[in-house]
Scaffold this motif. Sequence first.
Motif, PDB file in Angstrom:
ATOM      1  N   MET A 173       2.427  -5.988  -7.567  1.00 23.51           N
ATOM      2  CA  MET A 173       1.961  -6.981  -6.625  1.00 23.51           C
ATOM      3  C   MET A 173       2.588  -6.704  -5.262  1.00 23.51           C
ATOM      4  O   MET A 173       3.783  -6.484  -5.151  1.00 23.51           O
ATOM      5  N   THR A 174       1.767  -6.691  -4.260  1.00 21.80           N
ATOM      6  CA  THR A 174       2.304  -6.457  -2.928  1.00 21.80           C
ATOM      7  C   THR A 174       2.526  -7.792  -2.229  1.00 21.80           C
ATOM      8  O   THR A 174       1.750  -8.729  -2.382  1.00 21.80           O
ATOM      9  N   THR A 175       3.584  -7.847  -1.493  1.00 20.60           N
ATOM     10  CA  THR A 175       3.883  -9.053  -0.731  1.00 20.60           C
ATOM     11  C   THR A 175       3.203  -8.956   0.629  1.00 20.60           C
ATOM     12  O   THR A 175       2.682  -7.913   1.008  1.00 20.60           O
ATOM     13  N   ARG A 176       3.222 -10.053   1.348  1.00 19.13           N
ATOM     14  CA  ARG A 176       2.639 -10.060   2.691  1.00 19.13           C
ATOM     15  C   ARG A 176       3.349  -9.035   3.571  1.00 19.13           C
ATOM     16  O   ARG A 176       2.741  -8.306   4.327  1.00 19.13           O
ATOM     17  N   HIS A 177       4.687  -8.955   3.433  1.00 16.00           N
ATOM     18  CA  HIS A 177       5.462  -7.992   4.216  1.00 16.00           C
ATOM     19  C   HIS A 177       5.028  -6.561   3.891  1.00 16.00           C
ATOM     20  O   HIS A 177       4.863  -5.739   4.795  1.00 16.00           O
ATOM     21  N   ASP A 178       4.829  -6.262   2.622  1.00 16.07           N
ATOM     22  CA  ASP A 178       4.370  -4.931   2.212  1.00 16.07           C
ATOM     23  C   ASP A 178       2.995  -4.622   2.806  1.00 16.07           C
ATOM     24  O   ASP A 178       2.745  -3.508   3.273  1.00 16.07           O
ATOM     25  N   GLN A 179       2.115  -5.619   2.789  1.00 16.22           N
ATOM     26  CA  GLN A 179       0.774  -5.435   3.341  1.00 16.22           C
ATOM     27  C   GLN A 179       0.851  -5.108   4.831  1.00 16.22           C
ATOM     28  O   GLN A 179       0.178  -4.191   5.306  1.00 16.22           O
ATOM     29  N   ILE A 180       1.695  -5.827   5.555  1.00 16.73           N
ATOM     30  CA  ILE A 180       1.860  -5.580   6.989  1.00 16.73           C
ATOM     31  C   ILE A 180       2.395  -4.173   7.224  1.00 16.73           C
ATOM     32  O   ILE A 180       1.904  -3.449   8.095  1.00 16.73           O
ATOM     33  N   GLN A 181       3.374  -3.762   6.430  1.00 14.89           N
ATOM     34  CA  GLN A 181       3.941  -2.426   6.597  1.00 14.89           C
ATOM     35  C   GLN A 181       2.903  -1.342   6.317  1.00 14.89           C
ATOM     36  O   GLN A 181       2.853  -0.333   7.026  1.00 14.89           O
ATOM     37  N   MET A 182       2.069  -1.538   5.306  1.00 21.59           N
ATOM     38  CA  MET A 182       1.037  -0.545   4.993  1.00 21.59           C
ATOM     39  C   MET A 182       0.010  -0.452   6.120  1.00 21.59           C
ATOM     40  O   MET A 182      -0.411   0.650   6.495  1.00 21.59           O
ATOM     41  N   LEU A 183      -0.394  -1.597   6.669  1.00 23.34           N
ATOM     42  CA  LEU A 183      -1.365  -1.588   7.759  1.00 23.34           C
ATOM     43  C   LEU A 183      -0.783  -0.925   9.004  1.00 23.34           C
ATOM     44  O   LEU A 183      -1.464  -0.144   9.678  1.00 23.34           O
ATOM     45  N   ARG A 184       0.473  -1.205   9.292  1.00 23.06           N
ATOM     46  CA  ARG A 184       1.119  -0.574  10.443  1.00 23.06           C
ATOM     47  C   ARG A 184       1.186   0.937  10.251  1.00 23.06           C
ATOM     48  O   ARG A 184       0.974   1.700  11.191  1.00 23.06           O
ATOM     49  N   ALA A 185       1.461   1.379   9.030  1.00 16.98           N
ATOM     50  CA  ALA A 185       1.515   2.807   8.744  1.00 16.98           C
ATOM     51  C   ALA A 185       0.137   3.448   8.918  1.00 16.98           C
ATOM     52  O   ALA A 185       0.027   4.556   9.448  1.00 16.98           O
ATOM     53  N   GLU A 186      -0.905   2.746   8.494  1.00 14.55           N
ATOM     54  CA  GLU A 186      -2.263   3.274   8.651  1.00 14.55           C
ATOM     55  C   GLU A 186      -2.611   3.475  10.118  1.00 14.55           C
ATOM     56  O   GLU A 186      -3.326   4.419  10.470  1.00 14.55           O
ATOM     57  N   LEU A 187      -2.131   2.590  10.980  1.00 13.88           N
ATOM     58  CA  LEU A 187      -2.439   2.703  12.408  1.00 13.88           C
ATOM     59  C   LEU A 187      -1.828   3.950  13.040  1.00 13.88           C
ATOM     60  O   LEU A 187      -2.269   4.380  14.099  1.00 13.88           O
TER      61      LEU A 187
END
Length: 50
Positions: A1-15
């Motif tokens: 399960m990913t947390t909101r913080h993990d989701q934000i970090q993944m999106l930032r990495a994608e950018l």
Amino acid sequence: MTTRHDQIQMLRAELTSFHLSRRERRQIERELKQAYAQCAAERHDETTPA
């Protein structure tokens, strides 16, 4: 399960990817903005006295 913080970090990495189209970049930026808003709302709910 990913947390909101993990989701934000993944999106930032994608950018940081150089292989994004403008459309993909805008979509990721929208998702990131939404994730930040949800995170802020969750934190606000935690600090609001019951």
